[in-house]
Design a protein around this motif. Structure first.
Motif, PDB file in Angstrom:
ATOM      1  N   UNK A  25    -122.556 -17.217 112.266  1.00 34.91           N
ATOM      2  CA  UNK A  25    -123.648 -17.949 112.907  1.00 34.91           C
ATOM      3  C   UNK A  25    -124.321 -18.873 111.901  1.00 34.91           C
ATOM      4  N   UNK A  26    -124.434 -20.151 112.243  1.00 32.97           N
ATOM      5  CA  UNK A  26    -125.133 -21.101 111.395  1.00 32.97           C
ATOM      6  C   UNK A  26    -126.631 -20.983 111.560  1.00 32.97           C
ATOM      7  N   UNK A  27    -127.373 -21.089 110.457  1.00 30.57           N
ATOM      8  CA  UNK A  27    -128.828 -20.969 110.458  1.00 30.57           C
ATOM      9  C   UNK A  27    -129.431 -22.194 109.793  1.00 30.57           C
ATOM     10  N   UNK A  69    -134.290 -19.428 106.756  1.00 25.96           N
ATOM     11  CA  UNK A  69    -133.192 -19.663 105.831  1.00 25.96           C
ATOM     12  C   UNK A  69    -132.215 -20.673 106.425  1.00 25.96           C
ATOM     13  N   UNK A  70    -131.469 -21.317 105.526  1.00 24.41           N
ATOM     14  CA  UNK A  70    -130.354 -22.175 105.928  1.00 24.41           C
ATOM     15  C   UNK A  70    -129.079 -21.592 105.358  1.00 24.41           C
ATOM     16  N   UNK A  71    -128.093 -21.348 106.216  1.00 26.60           N
ATOM     17  CA  UNK A  71    -126.836 -20.799 105.739  1.00 26.60           C
ATOM     18  C   UNK A  71    -126.010 -20.254 106.878  1.00 26.60           C
ATOM     19  N   UNK A  72    -125.308 -19.148 106.610  1.00 30.43           N
ATOM     20  CA  UNK A  72    -124.434 -18.519 107.590  1.00 30.43           C
ATOM     21  C   UNK A  72    -124.666 -17.017 107.556  1.00 30.43           C
ATOM     22  N   UNK A  73    -124.865 -16.435 108.739  1.00 36.40           N
ATOM     23  CA  UNK A  73    -124.940 -14.987 108.871  1.00 36.40           C
ATOM     24  C   UNK A  73    -123.677 -14.468 109.539  1.00 36.40           C
ATOM     25  N   UNK A  74    -123.203 -13.303 109.112  1.00 41.75           N
ATOM     26  CA  UNK A  74    -121.999 -12.694 109.685  1.00 41.75           C
ATOM     27  C   UNK A  74    -122.389 -11.391 110.365  1.00 41.75           C
ATOM     28  N   UNK A  75    -122.060 -11.298 111.643  1.00 45.58           N
ATOM     29  CA  UNK A  75    -122.487 -10.161 112.464  1.00 45.58           C
ATOM     30  C   UNK A  75    -121.283  -9.458 113.059  1.00 45.58           C
ATOM     31  N   UNK A 111    -123.479  -8.126 108.507  1.00 44.71           N
ATOM     32  CA  UNK A 111    -122.598  -7.625 107.464  1.00 44.71           C
ATOM     33  C   UNK A 111    -122.677  -8.435 106.184  1.00 44.71           C
ATOM     34  N   UNK A 112    -123.021  -9.719 106.280  1.00 43.72           N
ATOM     35  CA  UNK A 112    -123.038 -10.573 105.104  1.00 43.72           C
ATOM     36  C   UNK A 112    -123.865 -11.818 105.398  1.00 43.72           C
ATOM     37  N   UNK A 113    -124.394 -12.425 104.347  1.00 40.81           N
ATOM     38  CA  UNK A 113    -125.190 -13.645 104.494  1.00 40.81           C
ATOM     39  C   UNK A 113    -124.875 -14.613 103.363  1.00 40.81           C
ATOM     40  N   UNK A 114    -124.936 -15.898 103.691  1.00 40.84           N
ATOM     41  CA  UNK A 114    -124.815 -16.986 102.728  1.00 40.84           C
ATOM     42  C   UNK A 114    -126.015 -17.894 102.933  1.00 40.84           C
ATOM     43  N   UNK A 115    -126.736 -18.197 101.856  1.00 38.73           N
ATOM     44  CA  UNK A 115    -127.924 -19.049 101.966  1.00 38.73           C
ATOM     45  C   UNK A 115    -127.833 -20.230 101.003  1.00 38.73           C
ATOM     46  N   UNK A 116    -128.055 -21.423 101.533  1.00 36.59           N
ATOM     47  CA  UNK A 116    -128.187 -22.606 100.695  1.00 36.59           C
ATOM     48  C   UNK A 116    -129.651 -22.737 100.286  1.00 36.59           C
ATOM     49  N   UNK A 117    -129.890 -22.788  98.981  1.00 38.82           N
ATOM     50  CA  UNK A 117    -131.254 -22.855  98.475  1.00 38.82           C
ATOM     51  C   UNK A 117    -131.803 -24.275  98.468  1.00 38.82           C
ATOM     52  N   UNK A 118    -130.937 -25.251  98.234  1.00 39.43           N
ATOM     53  CA  UNK A 118    -131.376 -26.639  98.239  1.00 39.43           C
ATOM     54  C   UNK A 118    -130.193 -27.525  98.602  1.00 39.43           C
ATOM     55  N   UNK A 171    -130.376 -28.197 104.475  1.00 39.79           N
ATOM     56  CA  UNK A 171    -131.442 -27.544 105.236  1.00 39.79           C
ATOM     57  C   UNK A 171    -131.052 -27.240 106.675  1.00 39.79           C
ATOM     58  N   UNK A 172    -130.027 -27.925 107.190  1.00 42.45           N
ATOM     59  CA  UNK A 172    -129.663 -27.770 108.601  1.00 42.45           C
ATOM     60  C   UNK A 172    -128.153 -27.626 108.752  1.00 42.45           C
ATOM     61  N   UNK A 173    -127.742 -26.600 109.473  1.00 42.79           N
ATOM     62  CA  UNK A 173    -126.348 -26.404 109.855  1.00 42.79           C
ATOM     63  C   UNK A 173    -126.208 -26.810 111.320  1.00 42.79           C
ATOM     64  N   UNK A 174    -125.125 -27.524 111.634  1.00 43.00           N
ATOM     65  CA  UNK A 174    -124.876 -27.798 113.054  1.00 43.00           C
ATOM     66  C   UNK A 174    -123.770 -26.917 113.612  1.00 43.00           C
ATOM     67  N   UNK A 175    -122.606 -26.911 112.983  1.00 42.89           N
ATOM     68  CA  UNK A 175    -121.482 -26.168 113.559  1.00 42.89           C
ATOM     69  C   UNK A 175    -120.850 -25.282 112.504  1.00 42.89           C
ATOM     70  N   UNK A 176    -120.242 -24.198 112.981  1.00 43.68           N
ATOM     71  CA  UNK A 176    -119.455 -23.287 112.142  1.00 43.68           C
ATOM     72  C   UNK A 176    -118.164 -23.002 112.884  1.00 43.68           C
ATOM     73  N   UNK A 177    -117.034 -23.181 112.214  1.00 42.15           N
ATOM     74  CA  UNK A 177    -115.737 -22.878 112.809  1.00 42.15           C
ATOM     75  C   UNK A 177    -114.932 -22.023 111.845  1.00 42.15           C
ATOM     76  N   UNK A 178    -114.239 -21.024 112.384  1.00 46.78           N
ATOM     77  CA  UNK A 178    -113.342 -20.195 111.585  1.00 46.78           C
ATOM     78  C   UNK A 178    -111.938 -20.808 111.606  1.00 46.78           C
ATOM     79  N   UNK A 179    -111.237 -20.683 110.474  1.00 48.66           N
ATOM     80  CA  UNK A 179    -109.858 -21.173 110.372  1.00 48.66           C
ATOM     81  C   UNK A 179    -108.967 -19.975 110.081  1.00 48.66           C
ATOM     82  N   UNK A 180    -108.374 -19.383 111.110  1.00 48.75           N
ATOM     83  CA  UNK A 180    -107.541 -18.196 110.894  1.00 48.75           C
ATOM     84  C   UNK A 180    -106.373 -18.496 109.965  1.00 48.75           C
ATOM     85  N   UNK A 181    -106.094 -17.558 109.080  1.00 49.82           N
ATOM     86  CA  UNK A 181    -104.953 -17.688 108.183  1.00 49.82           C
ATOM     87  C   UNK A 181    -105.226 -18.482 106.930  1.00 49.82           C
TER      88      UNK A 181
END
Length: 345
Positions: free
Chosen positions: A270-272, A294-300, A308-315, A318-328
């Motif tokens: 999930x993008x934050x 926060x701005x980053x990605x949360x994993x649920x 389960x995990x979080x990634x935060x951009x400190x600077x 500030x804004x995420x629009x889309x998140x896509x997974x790339x299998x493999x």
């Protein structure tokens, strides 16, 4: 560290679990950053996160196909082709297993392209769908026109670049558009702004009727593993929707404006985003906590709702629009070096 001569400095931190969760999932991530104008490839090498950035003005929707990635931008839709023969030679040599490089674009003009998604034609050919927010419709692209209208909500009476309902998200099912998100069922220019914290709606594309309503600025509907998910963005929530009743169940809550959702295995990425009061985000329920977001990605874990995990951009972002997974994919690159990415400390 001062701003790098070749680009923008970005600092980040993540939970210790993030590299392992991503590696165990067997996928990499593509993340678009609207305000910062970057597409970011996130992978893992030697147990550590890796980042590759490439600039696209107002990077928004991302669609991942078998051999290409499509990115919606300010007034163009870009196609990046997978170049496996190039990946191994990108520095540091031997680290990367995938490489996407821009090879073409379609100039759309300012249609406020939000999400893009791959579907399939009746003949089984890849079929790209574009969320055209300015004209309140779903569209296709061809070599002659800015866009080709393909569907619009039944309450929108004419095509006009007036952002009447803020149609912004698209869920595909069996290769066809199934659900969209709008911020209001409005047929007036900018009419969605009037009460955007109470009027967000998921629409059924086949009927044009509401599936559920009363959301605060929803985004990123997804049909996954027999269930419908949506981000109730203004509340920072991932919710599961019962299409038959419209009832919603909160799966997880996040410390950020939730926008951008990728489901893979039993995980949701999930993008934050942070909230700037001068933007459309101002006045949302989360705005009361703007200094804590926060701005980053949360994993649920979709089964339990556990983060389960979080990634935060400190600077720098500030804004995420889309998140896509790339299998493999393990450690992808976008073949560009405009941004320096540094761990904290």
């Amino acid at each position: 560290m001062s701003e790098a001569a070749r680009g923008t400095e970005v600092r980040y931190h993540h939970s210790p679990s993030f590299p392992g969760v991503l590696a165990d999932a067997g996928c990499a991530l593509l993340v678009s950053t609207y305000q910062a104008g970057q597409l970011v490839a996130v992978g893992v090498a030697d147990g550590r996160l890796t980042f590759s950035f490439r600039r696209f003005d107002h990077a928004m929707g991302v669609a991942v196909g078998p051999d290409r990635v499509v990115v919606g931008g300010k007034d163009q839709v870009w196609t990046l082709m997978d170049q496996p023969e190039v990946a191994a030679s990108v520095a540091p040599a031997g680290r990367h297993d995938r490489c996407w490089l821009p090879r073409s674009s379609v100039v759309t003009g300012s249609i406020q392209c939000h999400e893009v998604a791959w579907g399939s034609t009746d003949a089984g050919e890849p079929d790209l769908w574009v969320v055209n927010t300015a004209f309140s419709c779903l569209a296709g692209l061809d070599g002659r026109h800015s866009f080709v209208p393909r569907w619009r909500p039944p309450f929108v009476t004419r095509l006009a670049p007036e952002d009447r309902c803020h149609l912004n998200g698209l869920a595909m099912r069996d290769g066809r558009p199934a659900y969209v998100t709008v911020m209001a069922r409005s047929d007036e220019a900018g009419g969605w702004r009037a009460a955007r914290n109470e009027t967000g709606t998921v629409l059924d594309v086949a009927s044009g009727e509401p599936v559920t309503t009363g959301l605060a600025m929803p985004h990123s509907p997804r049909w996954y593993d027999g269930a419908l998910y949506v981000l109730n963005s203004g509340w920072g929530r991932l919710e599961r929707v019962d299409p038959a009743t419209g009832e919603r169940e909160v799966v997880a809550t996040f410390p950020g404006y939730a926008r951008g959702l990728a489901c893979h295995g039993h995980l949701a990425f999930v993008g934050l985003s942070k909230i700037r009061e001068t933007t459309t985000f101002g006045g949302t329920p989360l705005a009361a906590y703007h200094d804590q977001l926060k701005c980053g990605v949360g994993v649920v874990d979709l089964r339990t709702g556990e983060t389960l995990a979080t990634l935060e951009f400190e600077n720098g972002v500030d804004e995420i629009f889309d998140v896509q997974a790339v299998p493999g994919a393990r450690c992808p690159t976008l073949g560009d070096g405009e941004v320096w990415v540094l761990p904290s400390g």
